[in-house]
Write a protein that holds these residues in place. Structure first.
Motif, PDB file in Angstrom:
ATOM      1  N   SER A 148       9.452 -33.706   2.663  1.00  7.79           N
ATOM      2  CA  SER A 148      10.911 -34.538   2.815  1.00  7.79           C
ATOM      3  C   SER A 148      11.197 -34.779   4.392  1.00  7.79           C
ATOM      4  O   SER A 148      10.422 -34.230   5.245  1.00  7.79           O
ATOM      5  CB  SER A 148      12.070 -33.431   2.286  1.00  7.79           C
ATOM      6  N   SER A 149      12.084 -35.476   4.535  1.00  6.01           N
ATOM      7  CA  SER A 149      12.699 -35.947   5.931  1.00  6.01           C
ATOM      8  C   SER A 149      12.792 -34.454   6.781  1.00  6.01           C
ATOM      9  O   SER A 149      12.547 -34.201   7.942  1.00  6.01           O
ATOM     10  CB  SER A 149      13.960 -36.909   6.212  1.00  6.01           C
ATOM     11  N   GLY A 150      13.454 -33.507   6.179  1.00  5.03           N
ATOM     12  CA  GLY A 150      13.731 -32.266   6.672  1.00  5.03           C
ATOM     13  C   GLY A 150      12.457 -31.425   7.001  1.00  5.03           C
ATOM     14  O   GLY A 150      12.561 -30.931   8.205  1.00  5.03           O
ATOM     15  N   MET A 151      11.557 -31.441   6.183  1.00  6.36           N
ATOM     16  CA  MET A 151      10.704 -30.719   6.381  1.00  6.36           C
ATOM     17  C   MET A 151       9.562 -31.350   7.573  1.00  6.36           C
ATOM     18  O   MET A 151       9.254 -30.636   8.206  1.00  6.36           O
ATOM     19  CB  MET A 151       9.659 -30.593   5.128  1.00  6.36           C
ATOM     20  N   TYR A 152       9.484 -32.804   7.575  1.00  6.75           N
ATOM     21  CA  TYR A 152       8.780 -33.420   8.562  1.00  6.75           C
ATOM     22  C   TYR A 152       9.531 -33.041  10.092  1.00  6.75           C
ATOM     23  O   TYR A 152       8.645 -32.858  10.874  1.00  6.75           O
ATOM     24  CB  TYR A 152       9.291 -34.794   8.390  1.00  6.75           C
ATOM     25  N   SER A 153      10.675 -33.101   9.942  1.00  7.26           N
ATOM     26  CA  SER A 153      11.268 -32.784  11.151  1.00  7.26           C
ATOM     27  C   SER A 153      11.421 -31.246  11.687  1.00  7.26           C
ATOM     28  O   SER A 153      11.218 -30.885  13.114  1.00  7.26           O
ATOM     29  CB  SER A 153      13.054 -33.190  11.202  1.00  7.26           C
ATOM     30  N   LYS A 154      11.420 -30.405  10.709  1.00 10.17           N
ATOM     31  CA  LYS A 154      10.910 -28.998  11.070  1.00 10.17           C
ATOM     32  C   LYS A 154       9.587 -28.720  11.652  1.00 10.17           C
ATOM     33  O   LYS A 154       9.521 -28.041  12.739  1.00 10.17           O
ATOM     34  CB  LYS A 154      11.032 -28.382   9.882  1.00 10.17           C
ATOM     35  N   LEU A 155       8.375 -29.335  11.134  1.00  8.82           N
ATOM     36  CA  LEU A 155       7.533 -29.323  11.663  1.00  8.82           C
ATOM     37  C   LEU A 155       7.156 -30.010  13.273  1.00  8.82           C
ATOM     38  O   LEU A 155       6.710 -29.428  13.945  1.00  8.82           O
ATOM     39  CB  LEU A 155       6.137 -29.984  10.724  1.00  8.82           C
ATOM     40  N   ALA A 156       7.708 -30.850  13.294  1.00  9.05           N
ATOM     41  CA  ALA A 156       7.772 -32.079  14.544  1.00  9.05           C
ATOM     42  C   ALA A 156       8.600 -30.893  15.436  1.00  9.05           C
ATOM     43  O   ALA A 156       7.668 -30.849  16.793  1.00  9.05           O
ATOM     44  CB  ALA A 156       8.514 -33.131  14.449  1.00  9.05           C
TER      45      ALA A 156
END
Length: 243
Positions: A148-156
């Motif tokens: 999800s976009s949230g997971m993507y941003s957390k990893l970044a």
């Protein structure tokens, strides 16, 4: 006391082709060729930032702020001019800067770390810390395209916040994720920024955040530097200008 320079930009110019709206009919009759006009994103930009300073960049949308950060990060190549980081390592925290979608989160951590100039040994030593901070659990071994976009941003965020570089470039991202993660990421970012040896250049529309954190503000307008100075003075002028 002579201040050590961390970022030195001289006469930087960057332009790219801007495609005009074109109908399918016109495109067919022009044999698939579409008109592209050069857009001058940055025009003769020069400045230098001392080691340990925190600078904010302000300006209207399309003024060249993100282009400048991408150029300093080495993502965009200048048409002319120079960018000298004086041997400092640099990372860009921007949710828009992508991962390899078909690779797993773990593989993207290794790739991202290598691109930042870290050794694979060091990245692997930091791997569990990054995974724990991201709170992605078993998803770390799933392809990033499933995130999800949230997971993507957390990893970044977790990669940049854990693999610490001498220079951090921040593009509109000071905290990400749900409320719990926002508090955690905000605290980590403040800790990173407060390091006296770390140089920070950030783009933000939050003038109160910039006033609180920054030593200097750079106002960019139409691809040119309009003004550089103390936060209170520049931000007040900018607010009046935008009104």
């Amino acid at each position: 006391m002579i201040m050590e320079i961390a970022i030195e930009v001289k006469n930087l110019n960057i332009s790219y082709k801007e495609l005009k709206a074109y109908s399918i009919k016109k495109m067919l009759f022009s044999h698939g060729k579409s008109k592209a006009e050069p857009f001058h994103a940055l025009k003769d930009v020069s400045f230098s930032i001392s080691k340990g300073e925190i600078w904010g960049i302000i300006g209207k949308n399309g003024s060249g702020k993100s282009t400048l950060l991408n150029a300093i990060a080495g993502i965009f190549a200048p048409d002319s001019g120079t960018i000298d980081l004086h041997g400092n390592s640099v990372s860009l925290l921007s949710i828009g800067v992508g991962f390899q979608k078909n690779l797993t989160g773990r593989e993207n951590i290794i790739l991202g770390g290598l691109l930042l100039g870290f050794t694979q040994k060091y990245i692997e030593e930091k791997m569990q810390e990054i995974i724990d901070f991201s709170e992605l659990g078993h998803f770390i071994d799933k392809p990033v395209r499933t995130y999800s976009s949230g997971m993507y941003s957390k990893l970044a965020f977790s990669i940049t916040a854990t693999l610490e570089t001498d220079i951090i470039l921040i593009d509109e991202v000071l905290s990400v994720g749900d409320e719990h993660f926002k508090k955690k990421s905000s605290a980590r970012m403040k800790n990173l920024i407060s390091n006296d040896d770390r140089t920070v250049l950030m783009v933000s529309h939050s003038l109160s955040t910039l006033k609180k954190l920054c030593d200097q503000i750079m106002w960019v307008d139409g691809g040119k530097i309009k003004m550089i100075g103390q936060p209170e003075i520049i931000l007040d002028l900018y607010e009046k200008y935008m009104q």
